[in-house]
Design an enzyme around this catalytic site. Structure first.
Site, mmCIF file in Angstrom:
data_model
loop_
_atom_site.group_PDB
_atom_site.id
_atom_site.type_symbol
_atom_site.label_atom_id
_atom_site.label_comp_id
_atom_site.label_asym_id
_atom_site.label_seq_id
_atom_site.Cartn_x
_atom_site.Cartn_y
_atom_site.Cartn_z
ATOM 1 N N LYS A 23 0.840 -1.219 0.000
ATOM 2 C CA LYS A 23 0.000 0.000 0.000
ATOM 3 C C LYS A 23 0.869 1.260 0.000
ATOM 4 C CE LYS A 23 -2.226 2.851 3.426
ATOM 5 N NZ LYS A 23 -1.208 3.429 4.303
ATOM 6 N N ASN A 24 1.857 1.313 0.896
ATOM 7 C CA ASN A 24 2.598 2.564 1.030
ATOM 8 C C ASN A 24 3.541 2.826 -0.139
ATOM 9 O OD1 ASN A 24 1.189 3.304 3.252
ATOM 10 N ND2 ASN A 24 2.740 2.664 4.744
ATOM 11 N N ARG A 95 -3.733 10.493 3.466
ATOM 12 C CA ARG A 95 -2.521 11.241 3.728
ATOM 13 C C ARG A 95 -1.664 11.365 2.455
ATOM 14 N NH1 ARG A 95 -0.982 14.310 7.435
ATOM 15 N NH2 ARG A 95 1.251 14.565 7.586
ATOM 16 N N CYS A 119 -5.094 8.948 8.418
ATOM 17 C CA CYS A 119 -5.322 8.479 9.782
ATOM 18 C C CYS A 119 -4.822 9.504 10.785
ATOM 19 C CB CYS A 119 -4.533 7.182 10.037
ATOM 20 S SG CYS A 119 -5.181 5.742 9.187
ATOM 21 N N ARG A 124 0.781 15.233 12.583
ATOM 22 C CA ARG A 124 1.564 14.703 11.452
ATOM 23 C C ARG A 124 1.960 15.874 10.544
ATOM 24 N NH1 ARG A 124 -1.229 9.414 8.934
ATOM 25 N NH2 ARG A 124 0.863 9.081 8.137
ATOM 26 N N PRO A 125 2.958 16.655 10.969
ATOM 27 C CA PRO A 125 3.342 17.831 10.186
ATOM 28 C C PRO A 125 3.963 17.442 8.847
ATOM 29 C CG PRO A 125 4.913 17.457 11.964
ATOM 30 C CD PRO A 125 3.807 16.458 12.146
ATOM 31 N N ILE A 126 3.980 18.396 7.900
ATOM 32 C CA ILE A 126 4.678 18.144 6.620
ATOM 33 C C ILE A 126 5.737 19.218 6.380
ATOM 34 C CG2 ILE A 126 2.842 16.798 5.519
ATOM 35 C CD1 ILE A 126 2.153 19.350 3.887
ATOM 36 N N ASP A 127 6.226 19.798 7.492
ATOM 37 C CA ASP A 127 7.207 20.881 7.379
ATOM 38 C C ASP A 127 8.466 20.458 6.608
ATOM 39 O OD1 ASP A 127 7.435 19.252 9.788
ATOM 40 O OD2 ASP A 127 9.167 20.477 10.301
ATOM 41 N N ASP A 307 3.863 0.795 12.199
ATOM 42 C CA ASP A 307 2.613 0.245 11.646
ATOM 43 C C ASP A 307 2.326 -1.164 12.154
ATOM 44 O OD1 ASP A 307 2.484 2.559 10.202
ATOM 45 O OD2 ASP A 307 3.221 1.686 8.335
ATOM 46 N N ILE A 329 7.777 7.071 16.929
ATOM 47 C CA ILE A 329 7.438 7.753 15.668
ATOM 48 C C ILE A 329 6.169 8.586 15.838
ATOM 49 C CG2 ILE A 329 7.053 7.458 13.166
ATOM 50 C CD1 ILE A 329 9.685 6.179 13.955
ATOM 51 N N ARG A 399 -9.268 1.117 3.530
ATOM 52 C CA ARG A 399 -8.301 2.036 2.914
ATOM 53 C C ARG A 399 -6.976 1.334 2.642
ATOM 54 N NH1 ARG A 399 -6.564 6.412 6.302
ATOM 55 N NH2 ARG A 399 -4.983 6.157 4.716
HETATM 56 N N1 EPU Z 1 7.543 14.322 10.487
HETATM 57 C C1 EPU Z 1 7.747 15.645 10.769
HETATM 58 N N2 EPU Z 1 7.726 16.522 9.722
HETATM 59 C C2 EPU Z 1 7.494 16.123 8.447
HETATM 60 C C3 EPU Z 1 7.296 14.770 8.177
HETATM 61 C C4 EPU Z 1 7.324 13.876 9.238
HETATM 62 O O1 EPU Z 1 7.943 16.056 11.907
HETATM 63 O O2 EPU Z 1 7.501 16.985 7.551
HETATM 64 C C5 EPU Z 1 7.584 13.342 11.600
HETATM 65 C C6 EPU Z 1 6.252 12.643 11.803
HETATM 66 O O3 EPU Z 1 5.379 13.397 12.612
HETATM 67 C C7 EPU Z 1 6.687 11.348 12.441
HETATM 68 C C8 EPU Z 1 8.030 11.065 11.763
HETATM 69 O O4 EPU Z 1 8.463 12.304 11.235
HETATM 70 O O5 EPU Z 1 6.899 11.519 13.810
HETATM 71 C C9 EPU Z 1 7.992 10.051 10.651
HETATM 72 O O6 EPU Z 1 6.962 10.367 9.734
HETATM 73 P P1 EPU Z 1 7.026 9.977 8.200
HETATM 74 O O7 EPU Z 1 7.049 11.220 7.395
HETATM 75 O O8 EPU Z 1 8.090 8.973 7.984
HETATM 76 O O9 EPU Z 1 5.601 9.301 7.998
HETATM 77 P P2 EPU Z 1 4.685 9.403 6.730
HETATM 78 O O10 EPU Z 1 5.512 9.446 5.504
HETATM 79 O O11 EPU Z 1 3.647 10.470 6.911
HETATM 80 C C10 EPU Z 1 4.582 6.851 6.320
HETATM 81 C C11 EPU Z 1 3.501 5.841 6.178
HETATM 82 C C12 EPU Z 1 2.877 5.553 7.515
HETATM 83 C C13 EPU Z 1 3.966 5.090 8.479
HETATM 84 C C14 EPU Z 1 5.093 6.125 8.554
HETATM 85 C C15 EPU Z 1 6.253 5.694 9.403
HETATM 86 C C16 EPU Z 1 2.660 6.306 3.968
HETATM 87 C C17 EPU Z 1 1.578 6.846 3.116
HETATM 88 N N3 EPU Z 1 2.483 6.366 5.271
HETATM 89 O O12 EPU Z 1 3.946 8.017 6.817
HETATM 90 O O13 EPU Z 1 1.960 4.507 7.313
HETATM 91 O O14 EPU Z 1 3.409 4.907 9.763
HETATM 92 O O15 EPU Z 1 5.574 6.384 7.215
HETATM 93 O O16 EPU Z 1 6.809 4.533 8.907
HETATM 94 O O17 EPU Z 1 3.656 5.796 3.461
HETATM 95 C C18 EPU Z 1 0.063 3.219 7.744
HETATM 96 O O18 EPU Z 1 0.362 2.563 6.724
HETATM 97 O O19 EPU Z 1 -0.821 2.855 8.562
HETATM 98 C C19 EPU Z 1 0.775 4.462 7.992
HETATM 99 C C20 EPU Z 1 0.320 5.389 8.821
#
Ligand code: EPU
Length: 420
Positions: A23-24, A95, A119, A124-127, A307, A329, A399
């Site tokens: 999925k991811n 997301r 979710c 879950r910031p995207i900074d 996960d 995380i 999902r």
């Molecule tokens: N983070 C920041 N700033 C950012 C991005 C991330 O502070 O700009 C922090 C997050 O808050 C978190 C950490 O960095 O504490 C890691 O987040 P990451 O960006 O790696 O997570 P993600 O890309 O949003 C993906 C998976 C998630 C999985 C995480 C961690 C996808 C679509 N989602 O999320 O999957 O938990 O990596 O491995 O690939 C799931 O499948 O249920 C799921 C939530």
């Protein structure tokens, strides 16, 4: 009228299950396909999940042709595509719609879109994604819930990620494929899904090196075109079935997996005493063994996946002694524990940590899938609980798990859906 999943617990599972495509990886590969100036991009191993339907709706909004050739085979042709703001509900359903930021910025140097959904696992910031785009020369504006990101030109840069974020690594990689010169991402995430996305982009003509290590370089390409790509197996779905087998199976074979992607989980399960045979692309699990509690700490890959801590928790309720789960995380990712407590699990929650005492008999109850992996956790709990478990908000499960109930029925579970 919403659907609920009902499970009658206590039936031992047996047989084989085939794991679907990741999925991811899929949710990044679909937006990545629009980087092809000339199509088509053919992807096989696509899981049948509602996130794919939402992303396909977004592609259609951009005039991209999406053809479902068969159950797991799609063809994406972006040849007639145009850029337009993405502001419909499909953006907020998941997301991963944020991958359209990197992909559209990379291809058109401009993107307008709503804040992505997904979710709720705490903040879950995207900074880091946005800082990466800015480092490549883009301007980011945010007004009334919408992002506008634009650049005259994108120029390669050295980008250090403060946290090795999966999403930021993939998004920056996509934004940089057409940037002038070389982009270097340091402290990049190393998850297998990142390698899969880089592999497909390279087949399309990109120049990405180092995916799977913590330094990724991207040399700008002139034009990307179509390709054929098969998605890697879903390591989280595989892990879910492996845990479920340890909890509820006599003997189960989980096929189409890459065991190296699951090392942290498999070694913890071995420590618990789970009886397993690991082969090249499958694992056989024999349940019914006496299990010992373990301590888990979630970490970026190759550490224990966040996960999988939620699906693992119901198994820990069946182990002897005390287990702990420390979440590094997503520190608030414990809503499943509250639901499991309703089913009689003995769990203490403190900041970023759950302490589980076992073994405890679970009892079916009415519970809520507050997020995708919470849903998986409750399904596993339902399979081992006495009586019937009724799970609400199952759209979260749909999902991200391809035909979870169908696969479980094939293994002998008593599981069905009703309209509540
Ligand atoms: N983070 C920041 N700033 C950012 C991005 C991330 O502070 O700009 C922090 C997050 O808050 C978190 C950490 O960095 O504490 C890691 O987040 P990451 O960006 O790696 O997570 P993600 O890309 O949003 C993906 C998976 C998630 C999985 C995480 C961690 C996808 C679509 N989602 O999320 O999957 O938990 O990596 O491995 O690939 C799931 O499948 O249920 C799921 C939530």
């Amino acid at each position: 009228m919403a659907e609920v999943i009902k499970i009658e617990g206590g039936h031992k599972l047996n047989g084989k299950v085939r794991i679907s495509g990741s999925k991811n990886a899929t949710v990044a590969l679909i937006p990545a396909a629009i980087l092809a100036a000339r199509g088509p991009v053919t992807i096989i191993g696509v899981p049948n999940i509602s996130d794919v339907a939402s992303l396909s709706d977004l592609l259609r909004e951009l005039n991209v042709t999406v053809i479902q050739k068969s159950q797991d085979h799609i063809v994406i042709d972006p040849t007639e595509m145009y850029n337009k703001p993405l502001e419909t509900q499909a953006v907020t359903k998941l997301r991963a719609s944020y991958y359209f930021m990197g992909a559209l910025l990379g291809r058109y140097k401009e993107v307008k879109m709503k804040m992505p959904g997904g979710c709720y696992l705490g903040p879950r910031p995207i900074d880091l994604h946005l800082k990466g785009f800015e480092a490549l020369g883009a301007t980011v504006e945010y007004t009334q819930g919408s992002y506008h990101i634009f650049a005259d030109e994108l120029v390669g840069a050295k980008i250090f990620l403060d946290i090795s974020s999966v999403g930021a690594t993939i998004n920056i990689m996509m934004a940089a494929v057409y940037a002038k010169g070389r982009t270097t991402i340091e402290n990049a995430a190393k998850e297998p899904e990142i390698i899969d996305v880089a592999t497909m982009l390279n087949k399309m003509g990109a120049h990405i090196r180092g995916a799977g290590t913590n330094v990724i370089t991207i040399d700008g390409a002139d034009e990307l075109s179509g390709c054929f790509h098969e998605i890697i197996p879903d390591r989280i779905e595989a892990g879910t079935f492996i845990i479920l087998a340890a909890a509820a199976a006599e003997e189960m074979v989980i096929e189409n997996i890459i065991p190296q992607h699951l090392e942290a989980l498999l070694s913890k399960l071995q420590e618990m005493g789970v009886d397993m045979d690991i082969e090249v692309d499958k694992v056989t699990i024999r349940g019914g063994k006496e299990l010992m509690g373990v301590d888990i700490k979630t970490l970026p890959y190759p550490g224990f996946a966040t996960d999988l801590q939620q699906p693992l928790t119901p198994l820990l309720t069946q182990a002897n002694g005390e287990s702990t789960v420390k979440e590094t995380i997503y520190t608030e990712r414990f809503k499943h524990c509250v639901e499991l407590q309703r089913m009689s699990a003995n769990i203490d929650l403190s900041t970023a940590k759950a302490t589980i005492k076992g073994p405890t008999k679970l009892f079916g109850d009415i519970v809520t899938a507050t997020d995708l992996r919470c849903g998986a956790s409750l399904v596993i709990a339902g399979l081992i609980a006495e009586g019937v478990t009724e799970i609400h908000e199952v759209y979260h499960i749909d999902r991200g798990y391809d035909d979870l109930d169908g696969k479980l029925k094939g293994l002998g579970a008593v599981i069905w859906r009703e309209v509540a």
